[in-house]
Motif scaffolding. Structure first.
Motif, PDB file in Angstrom:
ATOM      1  N   ALA A  36       0.827  -1.205   0.000  1.00 42.88           N
ATOM      2  CA  ALA A  36       0.000   0.000   0.000  1.00 42.88           C
ATOM      3  C   ALA A  36       0.863   1.258   0.000  1.00 42.88           C
ATOM      4  CB  ALA A  36      -0.935  -0.016   1.209  1.00 42.88           C
ATOM      5  N   VAL A  37       1.934   1.254   0.791  1.00 37.83           N
ATOM      6  CA  VAL A  37       2.832   2.410   0.841  1.00 37.83           C
ATOM      7  C   VAL A  37       3.480   2.643  -0.521  1.00 37.83           C
ATOM      8  CG1 VAL A  37       5.024   3.235   1.793  1.00 37.83           C
ATOM      9  CG2 VAL A  37       3.269   2.304   3.319  1.00 37.83           C
ATOM     10  N   ILE A  68       3.669  11.870  -0.570  1.00 43.97           N
ATOM     11  CA  ILE A  68       4.151  11.764   0.812  1.00 43.97           C
ATOM     12  C   ILE A  68       3.024  12.012   1.812  1.00 43.97           C
ATOM     13  CG2 ILE A  68       5.688  12.776   2.532  1.00 43.97           C
ATOM     14  CD1 ILE A  68       7.766  13.135   0.349  1.00 43.97           C
ATOM     15  N   PRO A  69       2.181  13.049   1.631  1.00 44.92           N
ATOM     16  CA  PRO A  69       1.052  13.215   2.550  1.00 44.92           C
ATOM     17  C   PRO A  69       0.114  12.008   2.573  1.00 44.92           C
ATOM     18  CG  PRO A  69       1.411  15.242   1.335  1.00 44.92           C
ATOM     19  CD  PRO A  69       2.310  14.210   0.725  1.00 44.92           C
ATOM     20  N   VAL A 111       0.901   8.847   1.998  1.00 48.62           N
ATOM     21  CA  VAL A 111       1.584   7.796   2.756  1.00 48.62           C
ATOM     22  C   VAL A 111       1.501   8.096   4.244  1.00 48.62           C
ATOM     23  CG1 VAL A 111       3.818   6.751   3.258  1.00 48.62           C
ATOM     24  CG2 VAL A 111       3.124   7.134   0.884  1.00 48.62           C
ATOM     25  N   ALA A 112       1.708   9.364   4.616  1.00 53.63           N
ATOM     26  CA  ALA A 112       1.664   9.748   6.029  1.00 53.63           C
ATOM     27  C   ALA A 112       0.278   9.504   6.625  1.00 53.63           C
ATOM     28  CB  ALA A 112       2.065  11.216   6.179  1.00 53.63           C
ATOM     29  N   VAL A 113      -0.768   9.853   5.876  1.00 50.70           N
ATOM     30  CA  VAL A 113      -2.139   9.635   6.354  1.00 50.70           C
ATOM     31  C   VAL A 113      -2.412   8.151   6.533  1.00 50.70           C
ATOM     32  CG1 VAL A 113      -4.577   9.813   5.713  1.00 50.70           C
ATOM     33  CG2 VAL A 113      -3.063  11.788   5.446  1.00 50.70           C
ATOM     34  N   TYR A 114      -1.944   7.344   5.589  1.00 49.81           N
ATOM     35  CA  TYR A 114      -2.159   5.891   5.667  1.00 49.81           C
ATOM     36  C   TYR A 114      -1.455   5.311   6.899  1.00 49.81           C
ATOM     37  CZ  TYR A 114      -2.157   0.962   4.397  1.00 49.81           C
ATOM     38  OH  TYR A 114      -2.328  -0.403   4.412  1.00 49.81           O
ATOM     39  N   LEU A 115      -0.210   5.690   7.109  1.00 54.76           N
ATOM     40  CA  LEU A 115       0.532   5.169   8.262  1.00 54.76           C
ATOM     41  C   LEU A 115      -0.063   5.672   9.573  1.00 54.76           C
ATOM     42  CD1 LEU A 115       4.197   5.458   6.931  1.00 54.76           C
ATOM     43  CD2 LEU A 115       2.779   3.397   7.102  1.00 54.76           C
ATOM     44  N   LEU A 116      -0.559   6.897   9.564  1.00 57.40           N
ATOM     45  CA  LEU A 116      -1.203   7.435  10.763  1.00 57.40           C
ATOM     46  C   LEU A 116      -2.474   6.650  11.078  1.00 57.40           C
ATOM     47  CD1 LEU A 116      -1.353   9.577  12.986  1.00 57.40           C
ATOM     48  CD2 LEU A 116      -2.579  11.061  11.360  1.00 57.40           C
TER      49      LEU A 116
END
Length: 336
Positions: free
Chosen positions: A26-27, A41-42, A44-49
């Motif tokens: 997914a990343v 990048i945002p 990816v950050a939202v997904y990891l958060l």
């Protein structure tokens, strides 16, 4: 009791590894396939958060698993919604899509490719129309191109039209200007498929004479003229389909080899693991009797099938196709 505890722990480890793989996919999908570059990048950050919130908020292991899977499915749903297009700022060598018109045994193929190379990225392309009488197709040959791992290769099929004429089909990743092929990106929605229809002095010589560290091998198949004609027609239909219906390339599921085995005529052949690990495909096809080799052990046939030196010697010779076939096992029967 101890056995159940051990089994539970193994299960947790296995499920955790699967979730880790889903997260990595997914990343990478978000990193490569979000079309607005500055949003990658945002996203990816939202997904990891979101994953972090799930892992902290959920108290039970299986609730965490469910939450992670739901996050993955959201990304997968978005990824599957991406549509391929034939519109784009394509590299010059893939700027046109071939297509054919069939009238009985006569096929007219438009926008075949014939590039004159000075270097790998320095060339001038012509796009001639070719007329083919399918009743004259006598046989077909297999080119296998290795550029690194012996497990993975690029496959090209070429049809003998008689009178020392050949026409080759190479199913490839279509690249936009400035884009280069990447095996990792090939698993995502970075490229569309193209069926390049070409003379061998283009699609073969490019790989032997102008690209670095590519090794090409040529095998004569045992296909009957009827089988070769049927497969040629399948290629025309597939080429026409891509002309009107763009399709994503995928390094695993939709590539130069898997698409060949999806063609109607090829469906009668047995399926095996070498369709995916196609670098070993020639050996398997020889074992099944689909490649001619004059009874040689496959290792010896492989050595004699290597054409790079002959292709470099022939280079711009108009008899390039005949030169690369000289003294190759199996070709004496075709009269080449």
């Amino acid at each position: 009791m101890a056995e159940k505890t051990l089994a539970r722990r193994i299960g947790v480890v296995v499920v955790s590894l699967i979730l880790l793989l889903l997260t990595a996919w997914a990343v990478l999908a978000l990193s490569f396939d979000v079309r607005v570059a500055w949003l990658r990048i945002p996203c990816v950050a939202v997904y990891l958060l979101a994953l972090a919130v799930v892992l902290v908020a959920a108290k039970r292991f299986w609730n965490r698993v469910l939450g992670c899977v739901l996050c993955f499915l959201v990304v997968l749903g978005w990824w599957l919604s991406l549509k391929p297009s034939n519109d784009g700022d394509w590299q010059p060598d893939v700027s046109r899509l071939a297509y054919g018109k069939v009238n009985g045994d006569h096929v007219t193929i438009y926008d075949t490719r014939s590039c004159d190379y000075r270097a790998e990225f320095d060339y001038t392309c012509a796009w001639p129309t070719r007329e083919v009488d399918m009743s004259q197709i006598r046989s077909m040959d297999l080119f296998v191109d290795y550029w690194g791992s012996p497990w993975i290769a690029h496959t090209i099929l070429s049809f003998d039209l008689g009178n020392h004429q050949h026409i080759a089909f190479s199913i490839e990743a279509r690249k936009v200007a400035g884009q280069s092929y990447s095996a990792v990106r090939g698993f995502f929605r970075q490229f569309t498929l193209i069926s390049t229809v070409s003379d061998e002095r283009d699609v073969v010589r490019l790989r032997t004479n102008y690209r670095q560290d590519e090794n090409l091998y040529l095998f004569h198949t045992t296909a009957t003229p009827a089988f070769a004609r049927s497969l040629f027609l399948d290629y025309i239909h597939f080429t026409n389909y891509l002309h009107d219906h763009p399709q994503w390339y995928n390094a695993l599921t939709s590539n130069c080899t898997t698409e060949i085995f999806m063609l109607k005529t090829m469906r009668s052949l047995p399926r095996n693991w070498t369709i995916l690990l196609n670098g070993k495909g020639a050996a398997e096809q020889y074992r099944e009797g689909n490649l001619a080799g004059d009874g040689l052990p496959f290792d010896e046939l492989m050595k004699r099938a290597y054409i790079n030196p002959a292709a470099k010697a022939a280079d711009k010779d108009l008899e390039f196709s005949e030169k690369i076939r000289e003294n190759r096992p199996g070709f004496h029967a075709t009269g080449d």
